[in-house]
Write a protein that holds these residues in place. Structure first.
Motif, PDB file in Angstrom:
ATOM      1  N   GLY A  52      -1.777  13.401   0.404  1.00 35.53           N
ATOM      2  CA  GLY A  52      -2.037  12.047   1.403  1.00 35.53           C
ATOM      3  C   GLY A  52      -1.401  11.124   0.849  1.00 35.53           C
ATOM      4  O   GLY A  52      -0.429  10.241   1.749  1.00 35.53           O
ATOM      5  N   MET A 111       3.627   8.885   0.403  1.00 35.54           N
ATOM      6  CA  MET A 111       4.942   7.867   0.842  1.00 35.54           C
ATOM      7  C   MET A 111       4.936   7.355  -0.490  1.00 35.54           C
ATOM      8  O   MET A 111       5.897   6.763  -0.365  1.00 35.54           O
ATOM      9  CB  MET A 111       3.351   6.656   0.773  1.00 35.54           C
ATOM     10  CG  MET A 111       2.092   7.468   2.104  1.00 35.54           C
ATOM     11  SD  MET A 111       1.083   5.707   2.523  1.00 35.54           S
ATOM     12  CE  MET A 111       0.310   5.916   1.538  1.00 35.54           C
ATOM     13  N   PRO A 122      -1.401  11.826  13.266  1.00 32.81           N
ATOM     14  CA  PRO A 122      -0.126  12.540  12.999  1.00 32.81           C
ATOM     15  C   PRO A 122      -0.876  13.960  14.102  1.00 32.81           C
ATOM     16  O   PRO A 122      -2.132  14.036  13.971  1.00 32.81           O
ATOM     17  CB  PRO A 122       0.425  13.241  11.722  1.00 32.81           C
ATOM     18  CG  PRO A 122      -0.559  12.580  11.297  1.00 32.81           C
ATOM     19  CD  PRO A 122      -1.660  11.140  11.887  1.00 32.81           C
ATOM     20  N   LEU A 141       4.186   5.029   8.722  1.00 39.30           N
ATOM     21  CA  LEU A 141       4.942   3.866   8.452  1.00 39.30           C
ATOM     22  C   LEU A 141       6.370   4.255   8.965  1.00 39.30           C
ATOM     23  O   LEU A 141       7.675   4.038   9.010  1.00 39.30           O
ATOM     24  CB  LEU A 141       5.310   4.678   6.554  1.00 39.30           C
ATOM     25  CG  LEU A 141       4.885   4.455   5.938  1.00 39.30           C
ATOM     26  CD1 LEU A 141       4.435   4.747   4.783  1.00 39.30           C
ATOM     27  CD2 LEU A 141       5.014   2.857   5.762  1.00 39.30           C
ATOM     28  N   VAL A 162      -2.176  15.295   5.378  1.00 40.05           N
ATOM     29  CA  VAL A 162      -0.970  13.964   4.264  1.00 40.05           C
ATOM     30  C   VAL A 162      -0.135  13.847   5.939  1.00 40.05           C
ATOM     31  O   VAL A 162       0.532  13.193   4.357  1.00 40.05           O
ATOM     32  CB  VAL A 162      -0.276  15.418   3.804  1.00 40.05           C
ATOM     33  CG1 VAL A 162       0.667  15.051   2.799  1.00 40.05           C
ATOM     34  CG2 VAL A 162      -1.798  16.050   3.259  1.00 40.05           C
ATOM     35  N   ALA A 163      -0.059  14.174   6.373  1.00 38.40           N
ATOM     36  CA  ALA A 163       1.027  13.409   7.583  1.00 38.40           C
ATOM     37  C   ALA A 163       0.456  12.154   7.743  1.00 38.40           C
ATOM     38  O   ALA A 163       1.070  11.000   8.408  1.00 38.40           O
ATOM     39  CB  ALA A 163       1.090  14.318   8.225  1.00 38.40           C
ATOM     40  N   PHE A 164      -0.880  11.804   7.382  1.00 35.90           N
ATOM     41  CA  PHE A 164      -1.588  10.529   8.125  1.00 35.90           C
ATOM     42  C   PHE A 164       0.164   9.752   7.830  1.00 35.90           C
ATOM     43  O   PHE A 164       0.250   8.506   8.349  1.00 35.90           O
ATOM     44  CB  PHE A 164      -2.184   9.955   7.684  1.00 35.90           C
ATOM     45  CG  PHE A 164      -2.626   9.422   7.780  1.00 35.90           C
ATOM     46  CD1 PHE A 164      -3.565   9.149   9.136  1.00 35.90           C
ATOM     47  CD2 PHE A 164      -3.137   7.745   7.748  1.00 35.90           C
ATOM     48  CE1 PHE A 164      -4.624   7.834  10.078  1.00 35.90           C
ATOM     49  CE2 PHE A 164      -3.638   6.484   8.364  1.00 35.90           C
ATOM     50  CZ  PHE A 164      -4.347   7.232   9.241  1.00 35.90           C
ATOM     51  N   GLY A 165      -0.171   9.098   6.175  1.00 34.39           N
ATOM     52  CA  GLY A 165       0.708   7.953   5.958  1.00 34.39           C
ATOM     53  C   GLY A 165       1.996   7.629   6.225  1.00 34.39           C
ATOM     54  O   GLY A 165       2.268   6.893   7.159  1.00 34.39           O
ATOM     55  N   ARG A 196      -3.726   3.672   4.246  1.00 33.29           N
ATOM     56  CA  ARG A 196      -2.684   4.352   3.837  1.00 33.29           C
ATOM     57  C   ARG A 196      -1.987   3.783   5.250  1.00 33.29           C
ATOM     58  O   ARG A 196      -1.418   4.972   6.368  1.00 33.29           O
ATOM     59  CB  ARG A 196      -3.579   6.216   4.191  1.00 33.29           C
ATOM     60  CG  ARG A 196      -3.413   6.419   2.720  1.00 33.29           C
ATOM     61  CD  ARG A 196      -4.427   7.484   3.122  1.00 33.29           C
ATOM     62  NE  ARG A 196      -3.611   8.814   3.322  1.00 33.29           N
ATOM     63  CZ  ARG A 196      -4.539   9.758   4.116  1.00 33.29           C
ATOM     64  NH1 ARG A 196      -5.422   9.946   4.096  1.00 33.29           N
ATOM     65  NH2 ARG A 196      -3.798  10.809   4.054  1.00 33.29           N
ATOM     66  N   CYS A 197      -1.698   2.531   5.426  1.00 29.63           N
ATOM     67  CA  CYS A 197      -0.919   1.805   5.950  1.00 29.63           C
ATOM     68  C   CYS A 197      -1.079   2.292   7.800  1.00 29.63           C
ATOM     69  O   CYS A 197       0.763   2.576   8.037  1.00 29.63           O
ATOM     70  CB  CYS A 197       0.611   2.496   5.638  1.00 29.63           C
ATOM     71  SG  CYS A 197       0.995   2.020   4.294  1.00 29.63           S
ATOM     72  N   ARG A 219       0.909  -1.473  -0.236  1.00 32.75           N
ATOM     73  CA  ARG A 219       0.389   0.211   0.172  1.00 32.75           C
ATOM     74  C   ARG A 219       1.053   1.227  -0.665  1.00 32.75           C
ATOM     75  O   ARG A 219       0.996   2.791  -0.225  1.00 32.75           O
ATOM     76  CB  ARG A 219      -0.451   0.093   1.057  1.00 32.75           C
ATOM     77  CG  ARG A 219      -1.960  -0.869   1.391  1.00 32.75           C
ATOM     78  CD  ARG A 219      -3.133  -1.368   1.802  1.00 32.75           C
ATOM     79  NE  ARG A 219      -3.740  -1.902   2.085  1.00 32.75           N
ATOM     80  CZ  ARG A 219      -4.381  -3.092   2.956  1.00 32.75           C
ATOM     81  NH1 ARG A 219      -4.340  -2.573   4.520  1.00 32.75           N
ATOM     82  NH2 ARG A 219      -4.786  -4.417   2.158  1.00 32.75           N
ATOM     83  N   ARG A 220       2.120   0.690   0.471  1.00 33.94           N
ATOM     84  CA  ARG A 220       3.030   2.204   0.055  1.00 33.94           C
ATOM     85  C   ARG A 220       3.342   2.323  -1.073  1.00 33.94           C
ATOM     86  O   ARG A 220       3.259   4.092  -1.581  1.00 33.94           O
ATOM     87  CB  ARG A 220       4.387   2.148   0.901  1.00 33.94           C
ATOM     88  CG  ARG A 220       5.331   3.123   1.089  1.00 33.94           C
ATOM     89  CD  ARG A 220       6.139   2.754   1.905  1.00 33.94           C
ATOM     90  NE  ARG A 220       7.395   2.224   0.626  1.00 33.94           N
ATOM     91  CZ  ARG A 220       7.851   3.239   0.373  1.00 33.94           C
ATOM     92  NH1 ARG A 220       7.718   4.171  -0.439  1.00 33.94           N
ATOM     93  NH2 ARG A 220       9.059   2.433  -1.116  1.00 33.94           N
TER      94      ARG A 220
END
Lengths: 400, 264
Positions: A153, A157, B226, A110, A103-106, B219-220, A80-81
């Motif tokens: 978003g 990644m 965050p 990780l 946007v920082a979620f991924g 999205r993993c 998924r990345r």
């Protein structure tokens, strides 16, 4: 031949329902632009969701990078990345209460560290042209902006493949064109792009390859002019033939000798018609196309430069070029299909200026050269220089 | 539209860039002082000053501010009328006794108490409005995290906040569709339509919940939500006026309660 994604006879049956995907095989090469086209219920979304492992096929295999997809947790996270998925409804994709957090979620999940997250977010927002939106809550954004946040978003990644489910649904025509332009830009940065759509007119000039789906099976898989050229298949798939293709078919049925390659754009069509009317229409001396790379060099002299050339046409290609145009208070006439439209204007003897970004500057020259070679016209492409320098350059050109 | 309105004002506030900690200190500080104050002067003063700050430098539209204050004012006014008759002690100021078994009296003590309550409510409301109208929820999450509130709770709050607006919009759409088809014409229909609206909203939130899990998986998701850092670090030029204001208010309170100055 390198292959990034491959499906081998995949089938899928929703619990208690009939099969949604009935044995599909195809492969996608890196950096390709693929359009999956088909009516509602053809299995497009189901197929797309197999690419990032959201749906596991009942039988058959999906291969990513020549390796069969594994469905354990870690393998799926890795997949998924690398395969980013943008949902049709951005409201369902945006999770966090601010653009930055979303946007920082991924990257955060990780396990990136703080500065790396910050960089990834800044870069992704820059790519989609939403710098300065970090603190905005999603409910304060327009539909197009939400779509861009959703894309950012996924971009944060740094995936190799981007999958879009109906990317232009719910956007106004100019928003759709902007989005297709953004997809082109991302493709140019090396991403493989797969979209599903009903919009034949949009997919036809854009895609490298079109896959027509009907009833869970592939009906046709080819370059767009062949895929959409088969009238029976197009009718079966509840689609419509792209206007350009229809026009060229009509013309050839009326006895016009048309080249084998079907027209993909208005420019191609104009070229075909003009070559038939050769001699009967007069051509002024072709205009020039000036290319200004907004990533390099200063752009503050642009308004003066443009004002000194009344009648010049300005086109902006790429997100940052559009931002630059807005900043310098230039109103670009073209924001989509810019190169073709500028060539068309040049053929009518008008000069144009194309604002573009580093990634896409080379494309102007390539496209214009290719066109000139094919048509036998000569259109000069000049690099942009601020006022003083340019006049001297022009003088030199005049001497030549 | 009030829910979104409050959020809009906070998002567009001129105080948006000030560290949320500073704003919360001012809001909660004055709230506390208003609550402990035994005299009505301090809450009244605090309420007036903070309203002034909200209207002039923070540029909240006076009309909107008036509308916002209207609801608590009406509520308090009604409560005060009841309190005036309920509380007792001291000399009788006014008596109403048309028949022998009805005896309504207002005493001196009741007037004083009601006055204090009225101004306390005013002062406290304005203090809270100050936080609401200058600090967006998104900044408050950051402060909550600093206050060591469990991250699971904050994550849930963030998701709730995100979805309030989506469901609000959805409820509005359903409601409009019902009104267009005359869904709220009669009382019986209204009850029926409203129950349908609730049902629909429940189903759609259920689906949204499932979609949310899928979107997070896409999205993993690995248990991390965050956070957004504060717009800028705490700055002296905003912190100092807050401290001065609060100590001034506290000082006045002290002076009045210790009886150096006698308030009539």
């Amino acid at each position: 031949m390198k292959i990034i994604l491959e499906a081998r006879d995949v089938r899928y049956r929703y619990p208690g329902n009939q099969e949604a995907v009935k044995g599909i095989s195809f492969h996608i090469k890196p950096c390709e632009k693929i359009a999956l086209v088909g009516p509602n219920g053809a299995g497009k979304s189901t197929l797309l969701q197999m690419f990032n492992g959201m749906i596991r096929p009942t039988s058959g295999t999906i291969l990513f990078d020549n390796e069969p997809v594994r469905y354990d947790r870690d393998a799926l996270r890795q997949l998924r990345r690398r395969v980013g998925f943008v949902l049709q409804n951005s409201d369902r994709q945006i999770i966090a209460p601010t653009v930055y957090q979303d946007v920082a979620f991924g990257p955060a999940n990780l396990g990136y560290d703080e500065p790396a997250i910050h960089n990834a977010v800044a870069l992704a927002l820059r790519q989609v042209g939403l710098e300065g939106f970090e603190r905005r809550p999603p409910h304060h954004l327009s539909g197009g902006e939400k779509k861009r946040v959703a894309i950012a978003g996924v971009l944060a990644m740094d995936p190799d493949v981007l999958v879009f489910d109906e990317p232009t649904s719910g956007l106004d025509p100019s928003g759709s064109e902007d989005l297709m332009e953004l997809l082109d830009e991302l493709n140019h940065e090396g991403k493989t792009i797969i979209i599903s759509t009903h919009d034949v007119e949009l997919a036809y000039p854009w895609a490298d390859r079109a896959i027509l789906l009907l009833d869970g099976k592939i009906l046709e898989e080819d370059v767009p002019d062949v895929a959409f050229g088969n009238l029976d298949h197009v009718r079966m798939a509840h689609l419509s033939v792209p206007t350009l293709l229809e026009l060229s078919t009509e013309l050839s049925k009326r006895g016009f000798a048309l080249p084998d390659r079907k027209p993909r754009s208005v420019l191609d069509m104009v070229h075909i018609i003009e070559s038939h009317l050769h001699g009967s229409c007069s051509h002024p001396a072709p205009g020039t196309i000036t290319v200004c790379n907004v990533d390099e060099g200063e752009t503050s002299s642009l308004p003066v430069w443009v004002n000194a050339r009344p009648g010049i046409i300005v086109g902006a290609m790429g997100t940052r070029a559009k931002q630059c145009a807005a900043k310098e208070q230039l109103a670009p006439e073209f924001t989509y299909g810019v190169i073709d439209k500028c060539i068309l204007r040049a053929l009518r003897g008008q000069d144009s200026l194309i604002l573009t970004t580093s990634g896409m500057a080379g494309r102007v020259v390539t496209r214009v050269d290719a066109y000139c070679k094919e048509s036998g016209n000569t259109i000069r492409v000049l690099p942009f220089r601020s006022s003083g320098q340019h006049t001297s350059a022009e003088k030199e050109n005049d001497k030549v | 539209m009030f829910e979104t309105l409050l959020d809009d004002i906070a998002q567009n506030s001129t105080f948006r860039h000030i560290h949320p900690g500073t704003k919360i200190l001012l809001g909660l500080g004055s709230l506390l002082i208003c609550l402990v104050s035994p005299t009505p002067v301090v809450p009244l003063l605090s309420g007036i000053i903070l309203s002034g700050v909200l209207l002039i430098p923070a540029r909240v539209s006076p009309l909107v501010y008036g509308e916002l204050l209207f609801a608590p004012v009406v509520f308090t006014a009604f409560s005060i009328i009841v309190l005036l008759f309920m509380l007792g002690g001291g000399d009788v100021v006014w008596r109403f006794s048309p028949v022998s078994w009805i005896n309504l009296t207002i005493t001196e003590n009741a007037v004083k108490q009601s006055e204090l309550i009225l101004f306390r409510v005013f002062g406290c409301t304005v203090s809270l409005f100050f936080i609401t109208l200058t600090t967006p929820m998104t900044d408050l999450f950051n402060i909550m995290k600093r206050c060591r509130i469990p991250p699971e709770l904050i994550d849930l709050m963030m998701i709730m906040y995100r979805y309030i607006f989506i469901f609000y919009e959805q409820a509005r759409e359903i409601w409009q569709a019902q009104v267009m088809r005359l869904g709220y014409g009669r009382v019986k229909e209204s009850i029926h339509s409203f129950s349908q609206l609730c049902g629909m909203l429940f189903i759609s939130s259920w689906i949204a919940g499932e979609d949310l899990i899928r979107a997070m998986d896409c999205r993993c998701y690995n248990g991390i939500m965050p956070t957004l850092e504060a717009p800028e670090p705490i700055k002296m030029q905003s912190l100092i006026p807050v401290v001065v204001y609060l100590s001034g208010l506290g000082g006045i309170l002290l002076v009045i309660t210790t009886g150096i100055v006698v308030v009539p």
